[in-house]
Design a protein around this motif. Structure first.
Motif, PDB file in Angstrom:
ATOM      1  N   SER A   1       5.875  14.350   6.861  1.00 45.83           N
ATOM      2  CA  SER A   1       5.252  14.169   5.549  1.00 45.83           C
ATOM      3  C   SER A   1       6.082  13.229   4.678  1.00 45.83           C
ATOM      4  CB  SER A   1       5.105  15.517   4.844  1.00 45.83           C
ATOM      5  OG  SER A   1       6.392  16.070   4.556  1.00 45.83           O
ATOM      6  N   GLY A   2       5.469  12.782   3.585  1.00 45.63           N
ATOM      7  CA  GLY A   2       6.206  11.952   2.641  1.00 45.63           C
ATOM      8  C   GLY A   2       5.342  10.911   1.967  1.00 45.63           C
ATOM      9  N   ARG A   3       5.996  10.146   1.142  1.00 46.61           N
ATOM     10  CA  ARG A   3       5.347   9.037   0.426  1.00 46.61           C
ATOM     11  C   ARG A   3       5.932   7.747   0.977  1.00 46.61           C
ATOM     12  NH1 ARG A   3       6.582   5.706  -3.952  1.00 46.61           N
ATOM     13  NH2 ARG A   3       4.840   5.157  -5.319  1.00 46.61           N
ATOM     14  N   PHE A   4       5.072   6.885   1.497  1.00 46.98           N
ATOM     15  CA  PHE A   4       5.540   5.677   2.172  1.00 46.98           C
ATOM     16  C   PHE A   4       4.899   4.436   1.552  1.00 46.98           C
ATOM     17  CE2 PHE A   4       5.381   9.257   5.085  1.00 46.98           C
ATOM     18  CZ  PHE A   4       6.664   9.271   5.622  1.00 46.98           C
ATOM     19  N   VAL A   5       5.688   3.399   1.447  1.00 46.44           N
ATOM     20  CA  VAL A   5       5.204   2.124   0.928  1.00 46.44           C
ATOM     21  C   VAL A   5       5.121   1.147   2.094  1.00 46.44           C
ATOM     22  CG1 VAL A   5       5.651   0.210  -0.634  1.00 46.44           C
ATOM     23  CG2 VAL A   5       6.195   2.542  -1.352  1.00 46.44           C
ATOM     24  N   LEU A   6       3.919   0.638   2.332  1.00 45.11           N
ATOM     25  CA  LEU A   6       3.681  -0.277   3.453  1.00 45.11           C
ATOM     26  C   LEU A   6       3.525  -1.691   2.914  1.00 45.11           C
ATOM     27  CD1 LEU A   6       1.016   1.869   5.342  1.00 45.11           C
ATOM     28  CD2 LEU A   6       3.507   1.909   5.613  1.00 45.11           C
ATOM     29  N   PRO A   7       4.448  -2.577   3.239  1.00 48.68           N
ATOM     30  CA  PRO A   7       4.354  -3.960   2.748  1.00 48.68           C
ATOM     31  C   PRO A   7       3.108  -4.663   3.282  1.00 48.68           C
ATOM     32  CG  PRO A   7       6.553  -3.475   3.614  1.00 48.68           C
ATOM     33  CD  PRO A   7       5.670  -2.336   4.021  1.00 48.68           C
ATOM     34  N   VAL A   8       2.627  -5.602   2.524  1.00 52.48           N
ATOM     35  CA  VAL A   8       1.507  -6.436   2.958  1.00 52.48           C
ATOM     36  C   VAL A   8       1.892  -7.126   4.264  1.00 52.48           C
ATOM     37  CG1 VAL A   8       0.167  -8.490   2.392  1.00 52.48           C
ATOM     38  CG2 VAL A   8       0.640  -6.787   0.622  1.00 52.48           C
ATOM     39  N   GLY A   9       0.980  -7.132   5.220  1.00 53.80           N
ATOM     40  CA  GLY A   9       1.244  -7.779   6.498  1.00 53.80           C
ATOM     41  C   GLY A   9       1.856  -6.870   7.547  1.00 53.80           C
ATOM     42  N   THR A  10       2.018  -5.583   7.248  1.00 51.31           N
ATOM     43  CA  THR A  10       2.603  -4.649   8.217  1.00 51.31           C
ATOM     44  C   THR A  10       1.700  -4.526   9.449  1.00 51.31           C
ATOM     45  OG1 THR A  10       3.688  -3.362   6.490  1.00 51.31           O
ATOM     46  CG2 THR A  10       3.370  -2.273   8.594  1.00 51.31           C
ATOM     47  N   SER A  11       2.311  -4.604  10.621  1.00 54.28           N
ATOM     48  CA  SER A  11       1.560  -4.490  11.887  1.00 54.28           C
ATOM     49  C   SER A  11       1.478  -3.026  12.309  1.00 54.28           C
ATOM     50  CB  SER A  11       2.256  -5.298  12.978  1.00 54.28           C
ATOM     51  OG  SER A  11       3.524  -4.709  13.270  1.00 54.28           O
ATOM     52  N   MET A  12       0.738  -2.780  13.416  1.00 51.26           N
ATOM     53  CA  MET A  12       0.642  -1.423  13.938  1.00 51.26           C
ATOM     54  C   MET A  12       2.024  -0.870  14.286  1.00 51.26           C
ATOM     55  SD  MET A  12      -2.639  -1.190  16.455  1.00 51.26           S
ATOM     56  CE  MET A  12      -4.280  -1.768  15.993  1.00 51.26           C
ATOM     57  N   VAL A  13       2.799  -1.683  14.991  1.00 58.01           N
ATOM     58  CA  VAL A  13       4.135  -1.233  15.395  1.00 58.01           C
ATOM     59  C   VAL A  13       5.006  -0.976  14.167  1.00 58.01           C
ATOM     60  CG1 VAL A  13       6.272  -1.939  16.524  1.00 58.01           C
ATOM     61  CG2 VAL A  13       4.089  -2.332  17.670  1.00 58.01           C
ATOM     62  N   GLY A  14       4.952  -1.879  13.218  1.00 56.23           N
ATOM     63  CA  GLY A  14       5.739  -1.707  11.993  1.00 56.23           C
ATOM     64  C   GLY A  14       5.315  -0.471  11.219  1.00 56.23           C
ATOM     65  N   LEU A  15       4.015  -0.231  11.181  1.00 55.09           N
ATOM     66  CA  LEU A  15       3.490   0.947  10.490  1.00 55.09           C
ATOM     67  C   LEU A  15       4.000   2.223  11.141  1.00 55.09           C
ATOM     68  CD1 LEU A  15       1.488   2.524   8.686  1.00 55.09           C
ATOM     69  CD2 LEU A  15      -0.275   2.033  10.372  1.00 55.09           C
ATOM     70  N   ILE A  16       3.862   2.309  12.463  1.00 59.16           N
ATOM     71  CA  ILE A  16       4.282   3.525  13.162  1.00 59.16           C
ATOM     72  C   ILE A  16       5.776   3.740  13.032  1.00 59.16           C
ATOM     73  CG2 ILE A  16       4.480   4.599  15.440  1.00 59.16           C
ATOM     74  CD1 ILE A  16       1.779   3.286  16.135  1.00 59.16           C
ATOM     75  N   ARG A  17       6.558   2.683  13.145  1.00 59.01           N
ATOM     76  CA  ARG A  17       8.008   2.823  13.020  1.00 59.01           C
ATOM     77  C   ARG A  17       8.396   3.369  11.643  1.00 59.01           C
ATOM     78  NH1 ARG A  17       9.763  -2.918  15.825  1.00 59.01           N
ATOM     79  NH2 ARG A  17       9.828  -2.163  17.996  1.00 59.01           N
ATOM     80  N   LYS A  18       7.746   2.857  10.618  1.00 60.13           N
ATOM     81  CA  LYS A  18       8.077   3.286   9.253  1.00 60.13           C
ATOM     82  C   LYS A  18       7.731   4.760   9.047  1.00 60.13           C
ATOM     83  CE  LYS A  18       7.856   1.643   4.504  1.00 60.13           C
ATOM     84  NZ  LYS A  18       9.252   1.243   4.500  1.00 60.13           N
TER      85      LYS A  18
ATOM     86  N   VAL B   1       0.853  -1.191   0.000  1.00 67.24           N
ATOM     87  CA  VAL B   1       0.000   0.000   0.000  1.00 67.24           C
ATOM     88  C   VAL B   1       0.890   1.243   0.000  1.00 67.24           C
ATOM     89  CG1 VAL B   1      -1.632   1.353   1.369  1.00 67.24           C
ATOM     90  CG2 VAL B   1      -1.954  -1.113   1.125  1.00 67.24           C
ATOM     91  N   VAL B   2       0.541   2.202  -0.841  1.00 66.49           N
ATOM     92  CA  VAL B   2       1.283   3.463  -0.900  1.00 66.49           C
ATOM     93  C   VAL B   2       0.424   4.555  -0.279  1.00 66.49           C
ATOM     94  CG1 VAL B   2       2.348   5.199  -2.378  1.00 66.49           C
ATOM     95  CG2 VAL B   2       2.507   2.774  -2.989  1.00 66.49           C
ATOM     96  N   ILE B   3       0.980   5.264   0.697  1.00 66.64           N
ATOM     97  CA  ILE B   3       0.260   6.390   1.280  1.00 66.64           C
ATOM     98  C   ILE B   3       1.115   7.644   1.182  1.00 66.64           C
ATOM     99  CG2 ILE B   3      -0.942   4.886   2.908  1.00 66.64           C
ATOM    100  CD1 ILE B   3       0.795   6.266   5.098  1.00 66.64           C
ATOM    101  N   THR B   4       0.459   8.778   1.081  1.00 64.05           N
ATOM    102  CA  THR B   4       1.154  10.062   1.058  1.00 64.05           C
ATOM    103  C   THR B   4       0.572  10.940   2.163  1.00 64.05           C
ATOM    104  OG1 THR B   4      -0.404  10.868  -0.622  1.00 64.05           O
ATOM    105  CG2 THR B   4       1.720  10.009  -1.388  1.00 64.05           C
ATOM    106  N   ILE B   5       1.459  11.458   2.993  1.00 63.81           N
ATOM    107  CA  ILE B   5       1.063  12.379   4.055  1.00 63.81           C
ATOM    108  C   ILE B   5       1.542  13.770   3.651  1.00 63.81           C
ATOM    109  CG2 ILE B   5       1.306  12.969   6.495  1.00 63.81           C
ATOM    110  CD1 ILE B   5       1.739  10.033   7.088  1.00 63.81           C
ATOM    111  N   PRO B   6       0.622  14.689   3.398  1.00 60.47           N
ATOM    112  CA  PRO B   6       1.008  16.022   2.910  1.00 60.47           C
ATOM    113  C   PRO B   6       1.839  16.803   3.919  1.00 60.47           C
ATOM    114  CG  PRO B   6      -1.347  15.613   2.621  1.00 60.47           C
ATOM    115  CD  PRO B   6      -0.824  14.540   3.520  1.00 60.47           C
TER     116      PRO B   6
END
Length: 342
Positions: free
Chosen positions: A83-100, A38-43
């Motif tokens: 801000s930025g453009r982030f790629v979240l791998p399939v299976g990313t957990s809450m902790v992994g998401l926040i760390r990234k 999943v690709v997300i962008t935070i302005p």
């Protein structure tokens, strides 16, 4: 009874803690069922709720009762989010998401610059890949004080941009984009002895680029470009006007015309090489790298005239004399008639 109740409460507490730990470290917030990351962008300037909206828009909807306190505890939640453009791998957990997201581990985007005609076209193209809008880039490109500070003018700014694919962060600012272009420009000219070759011809990189823009506009055939470059360098040395049709087109802004007419070549304009000697004040397009290298490594010959063959090959016939040029014009006309175009 009291002991049983206490034991039950402890057990419930353990289960809740275990559930929370399992939820934040194991349960994926980027579903395993997805086929791609999943690709997300935070302005830039986004607050926490806006960042969460960006996640939701990408289909990432963690349990806020658990996620919000965790985001605060892990110091991701703040008044102004990273801000930025982030790629979240399939299976990313809450902790992994926040760390990234907290660590700013962005995925670069590829900005493709490929033969844009003018700085405004560069701005429009870059804005397709970056957070910044084209207007912000255009305003910077038109800021004469800024342009002067980096060693360019409004006429020569286009020579900063070398056609290539560049990796930049999505949230790069207009000034960061220009800084990167300066770095890549300098790297390009320092490579393969290009600076030395330009100096040997008594030309600056900007002048080489400008002549290359004419060479490229005359012919897309890389095999011909060194010969055309040699022809124009011959005309410059002999004090002849370049008389390049593409410069007349650029001067009149008659892009897309099929034939250059007298009204175009007689149009008084600094960029029209039919009415002015020497190179125009700046390039008429972004040339290919092959055209730049053709000017730096021209074919050695005595040609000073060229004429399209007219056979739909896109190639030209060359001549050393006006008489030879006249014969080539006759060939051109005959080929057009044979094709039913005249």
């Amino acid at each position: 009874m009291v002991k049983k109740t206490l034991f039950a409460l402890i057990l419930i507490g353990i289960l809740l803690v275990g559930y929370a730990y399992y939820s934040i470290t194991v349960v994926p917030v980027v579903p395993d069922s997805l086929e791609q990351p999943v690709v997300i962008t935070i302005p830039s300037g986004a607050n926490y709720e806006q960042a969460m909206d960006s996640l939701a828009a990408a289909g990432v909807t963690p349990n806020r009762a658990i996620f919000d306190p965790l985001a605060e505890r892990m110091a991701w939640k703040r008044e102004t989010m990273r801000s930025g453009r982030f790629v979240l791998p399939v299976g990313t957990s809450m902790v992994g998401l926040i760390r990234k997201l907290r660590n700013g581990s962005q995925q670069a985007v590829k900005v493709i610059l490929n033969l844009e005609r003018e700085p405004m076209n560069v701005a429009a193209k870059a804005a397709r890949f970056l957070e910044t809008d084209s207007l912000s880039l255009v305003r910077l490109f038109q800021n004469e004080a800024f342009i002067d500070s980096i060693g360019y003018s409004k006429e020569t700014l286009q020579t900063l941009f070398i056609p290539n694919t560049y990796e930049l962060y999505w949230n790069a600012s207009p000034r960061e984009f220009v800084a990167r272009m300066i770095k890549e420009h300098d790297r390009f000219w320092k490579a393969d002895g290009r600076l030395e070759k330009a100096k040997a011809k008594g030309l600056t990189p900007a002048e080489i680029y400008t002549l290359a823009s004419i060479v490229y506009s005359e012919s897309l055939a890389e095999s011909e470009q060194p010969r055309i470059a040699g022809l124009y360098l011959n005309r410059i040395r002999q004090g002849m006007k370049l008389q390049s049709d593409p410069t007349a087109v650029f001067a009149t802004r008659a892009f897309g015309i099929k034939r250059v007419l007298n009204e175009h070549i007689q149009f008084e304009h600094p960029y029209n090489t039919y009415t002015n000697y020497g190179l125009p004040p700046g390039p008429i397009t972004m040339p290919s790298v092959s055209a730049i290298d053709a000017v730096l490594n021209p074919e050695s010959h005595d040609y000073v005239y060229m004429c399209a063959k007219g056979d739909n090959s896109g190639l030209h016939n060359f001549a050393k004399t006006l008489a030879g040029h006249s014969r080539n014009i006759a060939v051109y006309v005959a080929n057009l008639r044979a094709r039913g175009l005249r």
